[in-house]
Design a protein around this motif. Sequence first.
Motif, short mmCIF file in Angstrom:
data_model
loop_
_atom_site.label_atom_id
_atom_site.label_comp_id
_atom_site.label_asym_id
_atom_site.label_seq_id
_atom_site.Cartn_x
_atom_site.Cartn_y
_atom_site.Cartn_z
N ASN A 199 0.84 -1.20 0.00
CA ASN A 199 0.00 0.00 0.00
C ASN A 199 0.88 1.25 0.00
N LEU A 200 0.69 2.09 -1.02
CA LEU A 200 1.53 3.28 -1.18
C LEU A 200 0.71 4.56 -1.07
N HIS A 201 1.36 5.59 -0.57
CA HIS A 201 0.75 6.92 -0.48
C HIS A 201 0.68 7.51 -1.90
N PRO A 202 -0.34 8.32 -2.16
CA PRO A 202 -0.47 8.93 -3.50
C PRO A 202 0.77 9.69 -3.95
N SER A 203 1.58 10.16 -3.03
CA SER A 203 2.80 10.89 -3.41
C SER A 203 3.78 10.01 -4.17
N ASN A 204 3.58 8.66 -4.10
CA ASN A 204 4.48 7.74 -4.80
C ASN A 204 3.95 7.36 -6.18
N GLU A 250 9.04 0.48 0.94
CA GLU A 250 8.18 -0.28 1.85
C GLU A 250 8.78 -1.66 2.15
N HIS A 280 -7.14 9.11 3.37
CA HIS A 280 -6.04 9.25 2.41
C HIS A 280 -6.16 8.12 1.40
N TYR A 296 -4.90 5.74 -0.35
CA TYR A 296 -3.74 4.90 -0.68
C TYR A 296 -4.09 3.98 -1.84
N GLY A 338 -3.05 0.15 -3.64
CA GLY A 338 -2.34 -1.11 -3.43
C GLY A 338 -1.72 -1.64 -4.70
#
Length: 231
Positions: free
Chosen positions: A14-19, A30, A65, A67, A69
């Motif tokens: 699971n990644l933050h939108p900034s990635n 991660e 937020h 996120y 996947g």
Amino acid sequence: MEALKECRANLVVNLHPSNAKNVETGVYRELSSLLFKFNEALDGVVLTYEPKFSSNLARILPGIHPYFGVRLEAKLLLFNPKPEMLLEGEVVKVGEQSIHIVVLGFSSAVIADEDIREDFKYKIKHGKEVFVSRSNKKHRIKVGTTLRFSVKNFDEEILHICGSLIPDNTGNIQWLETKAEESQAYSITEKRIGNKRAAELLEPDNLVPYREKLKSDNHIKKLKKSKSRDS
């Protein structure tokens, strides 16, 4: 080493939108957070990882937020020592009551005096602490020795191992390997000598007396049979 194993796992990171613009960097970041920690789902301490991205699609997760996947397959190297497994490590401290070892550069291990077999005797030689085998003085354990030992238990939280030198196949690896090579060489030599003796017996010069012996034995048997009939 028995405690090391490779496995392939299907993961969702699971990644933050900034990635979003650099997904691979985010995935590697991660996965790096898993290193040198015991993971219950994977049943081991993650030492290395090699992700394989099979798709460029991701699933947006609901929440405050958003996120997303990322599904991937990863090749992992895990470390999970179990009781009675054999491990190898470098001796970093020797004392009268214990031997301290570092395994794979990150996990500490200790062997208490009650787990050191009686064959080893503690000594101080030239100002350095060492354990010397009573049966073979060349078998020594000191700081810097690569040691093979048996696992008693493993603390998954602090990655600490309690070990044992009770089994006969534990000790200084260099000495154990030299002993194994000598034993193998002796077995090969004995086999060659046995084959040579067998070949010598089959030589013509040696077969003649053997045939004569057979004739003599047969003659004795016939005489015994003749005597038993007469009686």
